[in-house]
Design a protein around this motif. Structure first.
Motif, short mmCIF file in Angstrom:
data_model
loop_
_atom_site.label_atom_id
_atom_site.label_comp_id
_atom_site.label_asym_id
_atom_site.label_seq_id
_atom_site.Cartn_x
_atom_site.Cartn_y
_atom_site.Cartn_z
N MET A 1 -3.80 -9.01 -7.45
CA MET A 1 -5.15 -8.46 -7.32
C MET A 1 -6.06 -9.37 -6.51
O MET A 1 -6.84 -8.90 -5.67
N GLU A 2 -5.96 -10.68 -6.73
CA GLU A 2 -6.89 -11.60 -6.09
C GLU A 2 -6.49 -11.96 -4.66
O GLU A 2 -7.35 -12.11 -3.79
N ILE A 3 -5.19 -12.11 -4.40
CA ILE A 3 -4.74 -12.55 -3.08
C ILE A 3 -4.42 -11.37 -2.17
O ILE A 3 -4.83 -11.35 -1.00
N LEU A 4 -3.70 -10.38 -2.69
CA LEU A 4 -3.35 -9.21 -1.86
C LEU A 4 -4.36 -8.08 -2.00
O LEU A 4 -4.25 -7.06 -1.31
N ARG A 5 -5.33 -8.24 -2.91
CA ARG A 5 -6.37 -7.23 -3.11
C ARG A 5 -5.79 -5.89 -3.58
O ARG A 5 -6.28 -4.82 -3.20
N VAL A 6 -4.75 -5.95 -4.40
CA VAL A 6 -4.20 -4.73 -4.98
C VAL A 6 -5.16 -4.26 -6.07
O VAL A 6 -5.53 -5.05 -6.95
N PRO A 7 -5.59 -3.01 -6.07
CA PRO A 7 -6.48 -2.52 -7.12
C PRO A 7 -5.84 -2.66 -8.50
O PRO A 7 -4.64 -2.42 -8.67
N GLY A 8 -6.63 -3.06 -9.48
CA GLY A 8 -6.10 -3.29 -10.82
C GLY A 8 -5.40 -2.09 -11.41
O GLY A 8 -4.42 -2.22 -12.14
N GLU A 9 -5.90 -0.89 -11.07
CA GLU A 9 -5.30 0.32 -11.64
C GLU A 9 -3.94 0.65 -11.02
O GLU A 9 -3.22 1.51 -11.52
N LYS B 1 0.83 -1.22 0.00
CA LYS B 1 0.00 0.00 0.00
C LYS B 1 0.86 1.26 0.00
O LYS B 1 0.40 2.33 -0.42
N ASN B 2 2.10 1.15 0.50
CA ASN B 2 2.97 2.33 0.55
C ASN B 2 3.59 2.66 -0.80
O ASN B 2 4.10 3.77 -1.00
N ALA B 3 3.60 1.70 -1.72
CA ALA B 3 4.20 1.93 -3.03
C ALA B 3 3.29 2.77 -3.91
O ALA B 3 2.06 2.68 -3.82
N THR B 4 3.89 3.59 -4.75
CA THR B 4 3.09 4.37 -5.69
C THR B 4 2.45 3.44 -6.72
O THR B 4 1.29 3.61 -7.09
N ARG B 5 3.23 2.44 -7.14
CA ARG B 5 2.74 1.52 -8.16
C ARG B 5 3.51 0.20 -8.06
O ARG B 5 4.67 0.17 -7.65
N LEU B 6 2.84 -0.90 -8.45
CA LEU B 6 3.48 -2.21 -8.54
C LEU B 6 3.54 -2.63 -10.00
O LEU B 6 2.67 -2.27 -10.80
#
Length: 375
Positions: free
Chosen positions: A159-167, A142-147
């Motif tokens: 996206m599915e396991i860590l729930r990182v938003p697709g965008e 969550k602290n990263a600007t982007r992955l």
């Protein structure tokens, strides 16, 4: 979108020495981004790399390609605050290691390349203590600007396991050096490696961790030897002593060659082999299979993970949990020269999709998105 890159200075930060996968990848990415800067196809002003190392292991004088900067820490464990204070100032920080995610708390903008999160899905790949640490570190995304994932497979997992938003998560695939990994003479390659001529050789490169499926491959090779009694399995990479008794029990002492000390260029091995096998239970990309295809070596692979995504229609696939399927795939390819030739042609075409030029273009797109998100 490209205007946002104008005049920007990007830092490529990797954890560990040049021979590690991350070191090789960041070195090549830097090389091709420099070409983009030289031909003025990007507005970037500069790209510099930083190597994060424990103090005492930072003698870069003997390295063939030393980094622009070294950031050291003391003690047994990584101390992000020590490293952070030694980082040069960049307009964008591109990290190739989830281990460094703690840096994102105090540094912006950042983009983190994630290879895979396999330990979340496969039990036994890490000790419980290491798994807890792995999960704790990944929770800092969550602290990263982007992955940036190296494959669509890893992107879906994020996206599915860590729930990182697709965008928030993009794609920067690994690349292969198409100028170095090229087809060559099989006879010469075998001579250079001291391998016998005229016998089928199955190659595998990598460690022998649990997800590498070593025991099933060894058992499968006993079935392969029934059809091809002189076939050899050549394993290149760190060799675990715990598998020595398995090889002895299966009577494969004369069938398995393990080069656990090899750290050089694997091109000769790919050229010497009749096929490359990727038996892993899962994986986020599959660099050796890609390198093999670029060298004209057919890839026989597990159908799990990102491997089908990378290998595509150039591969022959099997269920990595079934020994008989592994053996059948190897036997099928070894026994059909026409099939091998088709796989070689398709593999060479497939590898061209993963040249470093394409990877650099993907990185530039992600850099622009990260800078936009930070505004």
């Amino acid at each position: 979108m490209s205007n946002i890159l104008d005049g920007k200075k990007v830092g490529l930060i990797r954890y560990g020495p040049p021979g590690t996968a991350g070191g090789v990848i960041m070195h090549n990415l830097k090389k091709y981004l420099h070409e983009k800067i030289s031909d003025k196809s990007t507005g970037l002003a500069a790209v510099e790399d930083v190597m994060v190392l424990r103090r005492g292991t930072d003698d870069t004088g003997a390295w063939e390609s030393p980094p622009d900067h070294v950031a050291t820490y003391t003690g047994k464990f990584l101390r992000s605050w020590q490293v952070r204070r030694k980082l040069p100032k960049f307009d964008l920080y591109h990290f190739h290691s989830h281990v460094l995610l703690a840096m994102a708390r105090k540094i912006r903008p950042t983009i983190f390349t994630i290879d895979d999160i396999i330990p979340f899905k496969l039990s036994g790949t890490m000790t419980e203590k290491k798994l807890d640490k792995f999960k704790q570190t990944l929770s800092l995304w969550k602290n990263a600007t982007r992955l940036a994932a190296v494959s669509e497979y890893t992107r879906r997992d994020l996206m599915e396991i860590l729930r990182v938003p697709g965008e928030k998560v993009g794609l920067i695939p690994n690349g292969v050096d198409l100028g170095n990994f090229t087809p060559g003479d099989k006879k010469e390659a075998r001579e250079s490696l001291g391998l016998p001529q005229g016998v089928p050789i199955v190659l595998n490169i990598g460690g022998e961790r649990p997800n590498k499926n070593v025991v099933r491959v060894l058992n499968a090779f006993t079935l392969v030897r029934r059809e091809f009694p002189d076939a050899l399995l050549v394993r290149v990479g760190f060799a675990e002593k715990k598998f020595d008794p398995v090889i002895t029990e299966l009577k494969l002492e004369d069938a398995v060659i393990r080069n656990g000390q090899f750290t050089g260029d694997p091109v000769a091995y790919y050229r010497a082999a009749d096929l490359y096998i990727c038996p892993d239970i899962s994986g986020g990309f599959g660099m050796p299979s890609l390198e093999a295809m670029a060298c004209g070596c057919p890839a026989v692979s597990s159908k799990n993970g990102a491997f089908p995504e990378v290998i595509g229609d150039a591969g022959e696939y099997f269920d990595p949990y079934h020994t008989e399927e592994i053996a059948a795939a190897i036997i099928k390819v070894l026994g059909d020269s026409d099939l091998r030739q088709k796989m070689i042609v398709r593999g060479l075409a497939r590898a061209k999709n993963y040249g470093w030029e394409s990877t650099a273009e993907a990185a530039l797109r992600e850099y622009a998105l990260a800078l936009e998100a930070a505004e």
